[in-house]
Write a protein that holds these residues in place. Structure first.
Motif, PDB file in Angstrom:
ATOM      1  N   ARG A   5       0.575  -1.321  -0.030  1.00 25.56           N
ATOM      2  CA  ARG A   5       0.130   0.106  -0.119  1.00 25.56           C
ATOM      3  C   ARG A   5       0.778   1.351  -0.006  1.00 25.56           C
ATOM      4  N   GLU A   6       1.824   1.130   0.605  1.00 28.76           N
ATOM      5  CA  GLU A   6       2.858   2.345   0.971  1.00 28.76           C
ATOM      6  C   GLU A   6       3.498   2.519  -0.524  1.00 28.76           C
ATOM      7  N   GLY A   7       4.008   1.444  -1.257  1.00 32.48           N
ATOM      8  CA  GLY A   7       4.327   1.507  -2.635  1.00 32.48           C
ATOM      9  C   GLY A   7       3.441   1.926  -3.825  1.00 32.48           C
ATOM     10  N   ILE A   8       2.230   1.689  -3.430  1.00 32.09           N
ATOM     11  CA  ILE A   8       0.984   2.095  -4.272  1.00 32.09           C
ATOM     12  C   ILE A   8       1.070   3.806  -4.019  1.00 32.09           C
ATOM     13  N   ALA A   9       1.122   4.109  -2.891  1.00 38.92           N
ATOM     14  CA  ALA A   9       1.047   5.660  -2.533  1.00 38.92           C
ATOM     15  C   ALA A   9       2.078   6.478  -2.929  1.00 38.92           C
ATOM     16  N   GLN A  10       3.313   5.879  -2.693  1.00 36.20           N
ATOM     17  CA  GLN A  10       4.433   6.604  -3.601  1.00 36.20           C
ATOM     18  C   GLN A  10       4.252   6.672  -4.951  1.00 36.20           C
ATOM     19  N   ALA A  11       3.707   5.885  -5.588  1.00 35.67           N
ATOM     20  CA  ALA A  11       3.659   5.544  -7.098  1.00 35.67           C
ATOM     21  C   ALA A  11       2.763   6.656  -7.607  1.00 35.67           C
ATOM     22  N   VAL A  12       1.629   6.987  -6.500  1.00 40.92           N
ATOM     23  CA  VAL A  12       0.667   8.130  -7.281  1.00 40.92           C
ATOM     24  C   VAL A  12       1.299   9.501  -6.884  1.00 40.92           C
ATOM     25  N   ILE A  13       2.187   9.441  -5.577  1.00 43.63           N
ATOM     26  CA  ILE A  13       2.982  10.838  -5.441  1.00 43.63           C
ATOM     27  C   ILE A  13       3.821  11.238  -6.735  1.00 43.63           C
ATOM     28  N   HIS A  14       4.375  10.100  -7.339  1.00 39.28           N
ATOM     29  CA  HIS A  14       5.487  10.225  -8.341  1.00 39.28           C
ATOM     30  C   HIS A  14       4.830  10.614  -9.645  1.00 39.28           C
ATOM     31  N   ASN A  15       3.579  10.437  -9.561  1.00 39.21           N
ATOM     32  CA  ASN A  15       2.419  10.708 -10.841  1.00 39.21           C
ATOM     33  C   ASN A  15       2.402   9.560 -11.710  1.00 39.21           C
ATOM     34  N   PHE A  16       2.607   8.350 -11.312  1.00 38.25           N
ATOM     35  CA  PHE A  16       2.392   7.316 -12.095  1.00 38.25           C
ATOM     36  C   PHE A  16       1.016   6.985 -12.380  1.00 38.25           C
ATOM     37  N   THR A  17       0.462   6.505 -13.394  1.00 41.46           N
ATOM     38  CA  THR A  17      -0.950   6.455 -13.829  1.00 41.46           C
ATOM     39  C   THR A  17      -1.286   4.913 -13.557  1.00 41.46           C
ATOM     40  N   HIS A  18      -0.316   3.987 -13.727  1.00 43.66           N
ATOM     41  CA  HIS A  18      -0.679   2.657 -13.523  1.00 43.66           C
ATOM     42  C   HIS A  18       0.587   2.039 -13.276  1.00 43.66           C
ATOM     43  N   LEU A  19       0.378   0.874 -12.290  1.00 48.68           N
ATOM     44  CA  LEU A  19       1.574  -0.046 -11.843  1.00 48.68           C
ATOM     45  C   LEU A  19       1.283  -1.306 -12.528  1.00 48.68           C
ATOM     46  N   GLU A  20       2.455  -1.901 -12.883  1.00 44.12           N
ATOM     47  CA  GLU A  20       2.332  -3.247 -13.381  1.00 44.12           C
ATOM     48  C   GLU A  20       3.494  -4.185 -12.687  1.00 44.12           C
ATOM     49  N   LEU A  21       3.083  -5.528 -12.624  1.00 49.21           N
ATOM     50  CA  LEU A  21       4.105  -6.571 -12.220  1.00 49.21           C
ATOM     51  C   LEU A  21       3.914  -7.788 -12.827  1.00 49.21           C
ATOM     52  N   ASP A  22       4.819  -8.625 -12.885  1.00 45.92           N
ATOM     53  CA  ASP A  22       4.942 -10.179 -13.164  1.00 45.92           C
ATOM     54  C   ASP A  22       5.234 -10.579 -11.903  1.00 45.92           C
ATOM     55  N   THR A  23       4.305 -12.024 -11.991  1.00 45.50           N
ATOM     56  CA  THR A  23       4.554 -12.964 -10.698  1.00 45.50           C
ATOM     57  C   THR A  23       4.198 -14.369 -11.056  1.00 45.50           C
ATOM     58  N   TRP A  24       4.603 -15.270 -10.206  1.00 46.08           N
ATOM     59  CA  TRP A  24       4.193 -16.641 -10.364  1.00 46.08           C
ATOM     60  C   TRP A  24       2.806 -16.985  -9.748  1.00 46.08           C
ATOM     61  N   GLY A  25       1.970 -17.853 -10.439  1.00 45.72           N
ATOM     62  CA  GLY A  25       0.654 -18.104  -9.970  1.00 45.72           C
ATOM     63  C   GLY A  25       0.887 -18.991  -8.615  1.00 45.72           C
ATOM     64  N   ASP A  26       1.951 -19.791  -8.501  1.00 42.02           N
ATOM     65  CA  ASP A  26       2.317 -20.384  -7.264  1.00 42.02           C
ATOM     66  C   ASP A  26       2.478 -19.606  -5.934  1.00 42.02           C
TER      67      ASP A  26
END
Length: 152
Positions: free
Chosen positions: A96-117
C-alpha cells in the motif's frame, strides 16, 4: 513495524529476503538480470524510482522496488516479505505504501509479473484491485501479469 525508503545499508538484507523467498518456490535469485531492481536497491546508480523496506524491531523483513517504464507507467519489482513474518499484514502495508508513493510520483498505472504459485501474493494483489492481464513471455521469469490503475 515501519516502512521507509531504502538505504545503501539495506541492500544486503533485502537480497537475503528475496533469496529466501524465491528459494521457497524453488527459484534462484539473479540480481544481475531478473532481480536487478533489488540488486540495485539503495545504491547511488539505482534505476528504481521508489525503493521501500519494511522493518520489525530494527530487522529488515520486506522490500519492494518500482521503476518507471514508459510515460506514466511503472513496474513493481522485488516485492517480498520474510517467510517467518508473513500473515501479519507486513506485505499489505508495504505494498500500500508503494502504491501511495507511485501516486505521489505521478504514475498512472503499476504493472507486475509474478508466479501463480505465489498464492498469498496473488491473493493480495487481487484484493487490492490489481487486474490480471495477458501472461508474460516465458523469458520474463514469471507466468502472470497484473496491472493496477492508480487513483489520485
Amino acid at each position: 513495524m515501519s516502512i521507509r525508503k531504502a538505504l545503501p545499508t539495506d541492500n544486503s538484507g533485502a537480497k537475503v529476503v528475496v533469496q529466501k523467498s524465491l528459494a521457497s518456490f524453488g527459484l534462484i535469485a539473479d540480481f544481475d538480470t531478473l532481480d536487478a531492481a533489488i540488486g540495485a536497491l539503495g545504491q547511488s546508480n539505482t534505476p528504481n524510482a521508489i525503493e521501500l523496506v519494511a522493518e520489525v524491531d530494527g530487522k529488515l523483513v520486506g522490500c519492494l522496488a518500482i521503476q518507471r517504464m514508459e510515460g506514466a507507467i511503472a513496474k513493481l519489482f522485488g516485492f517480498h516479505v520474510d517467510a517467518s513474518m508473513q500473515g501479519q499484514g507486513i506485505g499489505r502495508t508495504l505494498l500500500r505504501e508503494g502504491i501511495a508513493q507511485a501516486v505521489i510520483h505521478n504514475f498512472t498505472h503499476l504493472e507486475l509479473d509474478t508466479w501463480g504459485d505465489m498464492g498469498a501474493a496473488v491473493h493480495l494483489y487481487e484484493s487490492l484491485g490489481w487486474v490480471r492481464g495477458p501472461d508474460p513471455l516465458p523469458e520474463s521469469g514469471a507466468d502472470r501479469f497484473y496491472c493496477l490503475a492508480l487513483v489520485r
